[in-house]
Design an enzyme around this catalytic site. Structure first.
Site, PDB file in Angstrom:
ATOM      1  N   GLY A   1       0.786  -1.226   0.000  1.00 23.17           N
ATOM      2  CA  GLY A   1       0.000   0.000   0.000  1.00 23.17           C
ATOM      3  C   GLY A   1       0.820   1.279   0.000  1.00 23.17           C
ATOM      4  O   GLY A   1       0.263   2.372   0.093  1.00 23.17           O
TER       5      GLY A   1
ATOM      6  N   ASP B   1      -7.274  -0.251 -16.793  1.00 21.57           N
ATOM      7  CA  ASP B   1      -7.468   0.321 -15.455  1.00 21.57           C
ATOM      8  C   ASP B   1      -6.737   1.645 -15.291  1.00 21.57           C
ATOM      9  O   ASP B   1      -6.917   2.335 -14.278  1.00 21.57           O
ATOM     10  CB  ASP B   1      -7.029  -0.669 -14.366  1.00 21.57           C
ATOM     11  N   ASN B   2      -5.915   2.030 -16.265  1.00 17.90           N
ATOM     12  CA  ASN B   2      -5.209   3.303 -16.220  1.00 17.90           C
ATOM     13  C   ASN B   2      -5.756   4.308 -17.228  1.00 17.90           C
ATOM     14  O   ASN B   2      -5.148   5.356 -17.435  1.00 17.90           O
ATOM     15  CB  ASN B   2      -3.713   3.101 -16.482  1.00 17.90           C
TER      16      ASN B   2
ATOM     17  N   ASP C   1      -2.549   8.060 -13.335  1.00 22.58           N
ATOM     18  CA  ASP C   1      -1.717   6.937 -12.899  1.00 22.58           C
ATOM     19  C   ASP C   1      -0.338   6.942 -13.558  1.00 22.58           C
ATOM     20  O   ASP C   1       0.022   6.058 -14.326  1.00 22.58           O
ATOM     21  CB  ASP C   1      -2.432   5.603 -13.153  1.00 22.58           C
TER      22      ASP C   1
END
Length: 579
Positions: A199, A333-334, A343
């Site tokens: 994370g 996803d970007n 991103d």
């Protein structure tokens, strides 16, 4: 379909023939979740601010965000906690940031974002409170931190559930202009979507994201923004090049903003999971909030939405190409549904012109080379259409495929417009496409620097061009070594002479305004990163300052060599997905 667009794109590029928010109004309640004014209109926001427009927020306790718009629109993950899991039937999970450990340092801050978007006085950024608010140690008033669930196609293959693995949305803020911005921390700890990650983000990637997102904005490319960069002494373990050479780096957090962080993968995960009602709900929300020209009761609204995204994605990628930018990881996803650049990972600004330039060492096959970006955009839009298919009628699906076939022409037209401007061309002539392609092919053959070649064409006079006088113009000297340079130059000069009422100074002025003298080259970022890792943020600050005016010649930038031939050690630089 991909083969078709490849031919169209490179006929031009490689010369085939040559070859919302909580308003700033303070709740009387001490409860941070007080949302009594969440839906105040932008007009009333402006009128309140205009009464005291010169006053910026002096105390972050008075700065309020809201998550109400998002929380009321969508179901939230029923399970609490940041432990990794498969998540179903929701768009967000509640997830608290994990504060950075050790002393915190403000490494960089964008005045344009802090004062111009967030309405906060820059003096506040020097406070201890700001360090904690902007790194996840404290929650902004009104914040309910959320991690977004999405999926995506990565390097061409469906990867399943992905999601915000190290990002937390803090809430939406409406500024005095009536603009709604979603604030997000990147590197702020684990979420349910962290998979095997910790994370965290490290200094090197965070410096790059902060500098590049702000630089791209000034270059005129649609992008997310970066407000601040905070670094810590918290140890973060990384294998930077996935070669077994593990080392300890330091954690950092970027406070970044966008009108929305929804991306193609946001829709894909719902479609793939069969959550069609939620898919419609998310689509309706995105259209209502961000596509105001689309009527909410239009039976073809999803089709119109798709057409808009196809158009804007083509424009965004053409703009990337016009400044020599390679994103590096163009997964679905970007790719933003609002067609903004998001991103920032292993990106790179191309130096020697090369359509096969790959900034990401993790991209072994060159799938995301700079010359393939238009093709990848097509692939991603195909996947978006697949995600939309469950909510489209049979007739609408056929029409959507026709819309997608127009992507190549939209991209080519925008590319053509941008590169005509880079060459200072006015009007339309039949040979303009050939002139552009001829130049790019010569640049490829001579390995001429992309940014500096166009910039020096902006700075050189017609008389100098006539005389081949390129003293102290290293990129044009490289280009002029091509055996066909004289042929191209004669074509170019003839084209310029045909532009009525356009003198040389006007041409130079126009070209300088679209051809930057400075871009964030990898070697420049690397130099700043090395210093930042030793707690010297002077070059990060310098680069941020220089790149805030990239079209203007600056003495400090010239002294630093930012417009000079790249140093030899720059050729050995590598950037990977590890961050």
């Amino acid at each position: 379909m991909c083969r078709t667009i490849h031919t169209v794109v490179f006929a031009l590029v490689a010369a085939a023939s040559i070859s919302p928010v909580h308003v700033l109004e303070f709740c009387q309640s001490t409860d941070r979740d007080c949302h009594s004014h969440d839906r105040t209109t932008s007009d009333s926001v402006k009128s309140r601010w205009n009464m005291n427009a010169s006053n910026l927020i002096q105390d972050l306790e008075q700065f309020r965000v809201s998550c109400k718009n998002l929380l009321e629109a969508f179901p939230v993950d029923e399970v609490d906690g940041n432990f990794v899991r498969t998540v179903k039937n929701c768009v967000f999970s509640k997830s608290l940031p994990t504060p950075l450990k050790g002393p915190l340092r403000l490494a960089a801050v964008s005045k344009d974002v802090i004062e111009g978007i967030l309405d906060v006085d820059m003096a506040v950024t020097q406070s201890e409170e700001f360090l904690h608010y902007a790194s996840g140690g404290r929650l902004l008033p009104g914040s309910v931190p959320l991690a977004h669930r999405y999926g995506g196609h990565q390097f061409g293959y469906w990867a399943g559930q992905l999601g915000d693995g190290r990002a937390h949305s803090l809430g939406q803020y409406t500024n005095r202009k009536g603009e709604v911005w979603e604030m997000q921390l990147k590197g702020s700890g684990k979420t349910p979507y962290s998979r095997s990650g910790d994370g965290r983000a490290v200094i090197r990637s965070s410096v790059r994201e902060f500098l590049c997102s702000e630089a791209m904005h000034v270059l005129g490319v649609p992008t997310s923004r970066a407000a601040s960069l905070i670094v810590s002494d918290e140890p973060v373990i990384r294998d930077q090049f996935y070669n077994g050479n593990v080392k300890t780096e330091r954690g950092a957090v970027v406070l970044r903003l966008a009108r929305s962080w929804f991306r193609i993968g946001s829709l894909e995960i719902l479609s793939e999971s069969g959550e069609i009602d939620l898919l419609r709900k998310l689509l309706n929300f995105v259209i209502d909030e961000h596509f105001s020209s689309i009527e909410s009761d239009d039976p073809d609204k999803y089709l119109v939405f798709y057409s808009t995204v196809v158009n804007e994605t083509a424009h965004m990628i053409a703009q990337w190409m016009s400044v020599g930018f390679a994103h590096g990881v163009c997964n679905t996803d970007n790719f933003s549904l609002l067609s903004i650049t998001i991103d920032y990972g292993p990106f790179g600004f191309m130096e020697a012109y090369n359509p096969d330039f790959v900034p990401n060492t993790s991209d072994d096959e060159g799938r995301y080379s700079i010359g393939a970006q238009a093709n990848v955009g097509l692939f991603n839009l195909e996947k978006l259409l697949t995600a939309l298919s469950p909510v489209l009628s049979k007739k609408q699906r056929k029409e959507a495929k026709i819309i997608l076939k127009g992507y190549a022409n939209i991209y080519q037209m925008r590319f053509h417009q941008l590169f005509k401007a880079k060459l200072g061309l006015l009007g339309d002539e039949e040979e303009d496409g050939y002139l552009i392609a001829f130049l790019l092919k010569m640049m490829e053959d001579t390995q001429s620097d992309f940014t500096t070649t166009f910039r020096q064409l902006s700075e050189v006079s017609v008389e100098q061009l006539h005389n081949n006088n390129f003293t102290q113009m290293w990129a044009l000297e490289d280009l002029s070594s091509h055996k066909l340079f004289s042929d191209w130059l004669n074509m170019y000069l003839l084209r310029l002479r045909g532009q009525e009422n356009d003198d040389d100074s006007d041409r130079q002025h126009r070209m300088k305004n679209v051809n930057p003298r400075y871009v964030l080259r990898n070697w420049m970022a690397e130099s700043a990163i090395r210093k930042a890792e030793m707690n010297d943020f002077s070059e990060v600050e310098l680069l941020h300052h220089i790149l805030s005016s990239p079209f203007v010649t600056q003495e400090t930038a010239e002294e630093a060599g930012y417009a000079a031939r790249p140093p030899l050690w720059a050729e050995r630089l590598k950037v990977s997905c590890s961050s």
